[in-house]
Design an enzyme around this catalytic site. Sequence first.
Site, PDB file in Angstrom:
ATOM      1  N   GLY A 117     -12.241  70.488  67.757  1.00 22.18           N
ATOM      2  CA  GLY A 117     -11.919  69.336  68.564  1.00 22.18           C
ATOM      3  C   GLY A 117     -12.817  68.145  68.311  1.00 22.18           C
ATOM      4  O   GLY A 117     -13.817  68.231  67.617  1.00 22.18           O
ATOM      5  N   SER A 118     -12.446  67.029  68.903  1.00 24.06           N
ATOM      6  CA  SER A 118     -13.230  65.798  68.777  1.00 24.06           C
ATOM      7  C   SER A 118     -12.823  64.834  69.875  1.00 24.06           C
ATOM      8  O   SER A 118     -11.762  64.966  70.478  1.00 24.06           O
ATOM      9  CB  SER A 118     -12.995  65.127  67.411  1.00 24.06           C
TER      10      SER A 118
END
Length: 589
Positions: A239-240
């Site tokens: 994720g980011s």
Amino acid sequence: MRGSRRGKGRLLATIGIAALAAELAPAGAVAKGAPVTVKRTTGGIPNITAKNLRGAGYGYGYSFAQDNICEMADTYVTVQADRSKYFGPDGSYASRGNGVTINNLDSDFFYQRIIDTGKVEDLMNRPPPVGPLPGLQKVVRGYVAGYNGYLEDRGGAEGIRDPRCRGEEWVKPITELDAYRRFYQLGMLASQTVAVDGIAQAAPPTPAASRSEDPSTVSAEEEAMIAELDQRWNDQSMGSNAYGLGKEATKNGRGMVLGNPHFPWFGPERFYQAHVNVPGKLNVSGASLFGVPAVLIGHTQKLAWSHTVSTAFRFTPFELRLVPGSPTTYLVDGQAKQMTSDEVTVDVRQDDGSLAEQSRTLWNTEYGPVFTSLLGLPLFPWTPTTAYAMGDVNAENMRYLNHFFETNQAQSTDELYGILKRYQGIPWVNTIASDSRGRALYADIGAIPAVPNSKAAACNTALGAATTGLLGLPVLDGSRSSCNWDQDPDAVVPGTFGPSREPYLFRNDYVTNSNDSYWLSNPEEPLEGFARIIGDERTERSLRTRLGLRIVQDRLAGTDEYEGTKFTREQLTDAVFNNRQFAGELWKD
């Protein structure tokens, strides 16, 4: 680390990994008379200045090998299908840095077939937009020479300082083909790479241990597996968070980008930071995944961008109806079609250290390779009546290299949008960007299978109805040619959505993403009407997405702890380091 501002027109900052420290360590020229010089920041980040693109690639390759030779040499062993040769068949390695492991022998059969079929060479030799641009080829050529140059300067593996690989026979020079094979591996990180074991082990026929003989029904056991697949898919996704701020959201009226990627701290799927300058041609700062000599998240003089993992699936399973008594023959529109097979042979280290050849037959269809499991779950077993093939848009995609080569020279979000449409090469991420004019961009324009909702509804199997309902992943009926992917007239390659059916948004205030779908990139202008395979709409957002939006909205409303209603660079930095816990805030109230 924070960026610096050099001149009026320059983008104010890219917060996060994409900027360099001000102080430089003593200069050091790269070896062998290459037209390149490398200076290190006090934190060790290489600043590479070269006279041409090949020199820039050389400086990058030399610096990268100097810092990461053991990790990268191990990865080249993987794409060379030699893990069983050097490390034994029973070992394994982490995929995507998240604890999901791939068996060495399965991996070797998977990559050896890619080598035997010449798939990477085929893509390398095609003209752009599919094949590599001439300038990109120069960078890659230089990268390989720089990587090998460092190894030569160390006197080979014996001179490597890192004890993990000092003196190991698998630490050796690479070829350009090795580099492109690594690029190809990265492109399939969210598709075939999550089914390496299922592809390498697929064999006709296996007992229907988990899949019923009646493909028109889904058992309770299968429903449980689908729920587990949903959990594993979400857990393994890297994720980011990212903001692209426009002129209406910043105090100085220029763009700012916050890049907060959540990629691993270990293994080959982590970032390497560098600044590359070819005066008059290229001046880019940021970070790349290991083995890619182009900045993937970063900034030029007037443009900054980041990425977050997209919710769009980059593959679809196809359910095949088999001819009775012939489990390698499937039906399409009532016509029998024979699967093709590849006899794959790899070298395997024995207990006494000797090598012996081991072979397997891997199977393929017009849709893609036959597979039996995904993320280790045997949801797609090959039975006497049914088999599954994986259609993978990234099996034909190294266009992303051209995308980033041109993005490394781009100076505006308009230019970046044009690059996105020209190549549709982004393999599995969203793009969030802003420029010095203060125009922000969100886009999930890239390689996505062209499966509109109408096709998913008409062509979904019983298993696909269940996986679509929970994950958004259809399982299409491979017995009907009409169920193959659409052919959009504006798509760069057949079978993918054209840009007109993929989401994007320009704003003067902000765009953001935290791994939910495109829908609320900016709640003032929801993106709706796109295919479910790309993402969901009008559904609950994650706590991380909601907090990300709340931080921006509170700042613009002036209801946070700061004065005014616009972001400064320092306030944007605080947004990533503020330690807020949104679930706690909601619970407290």
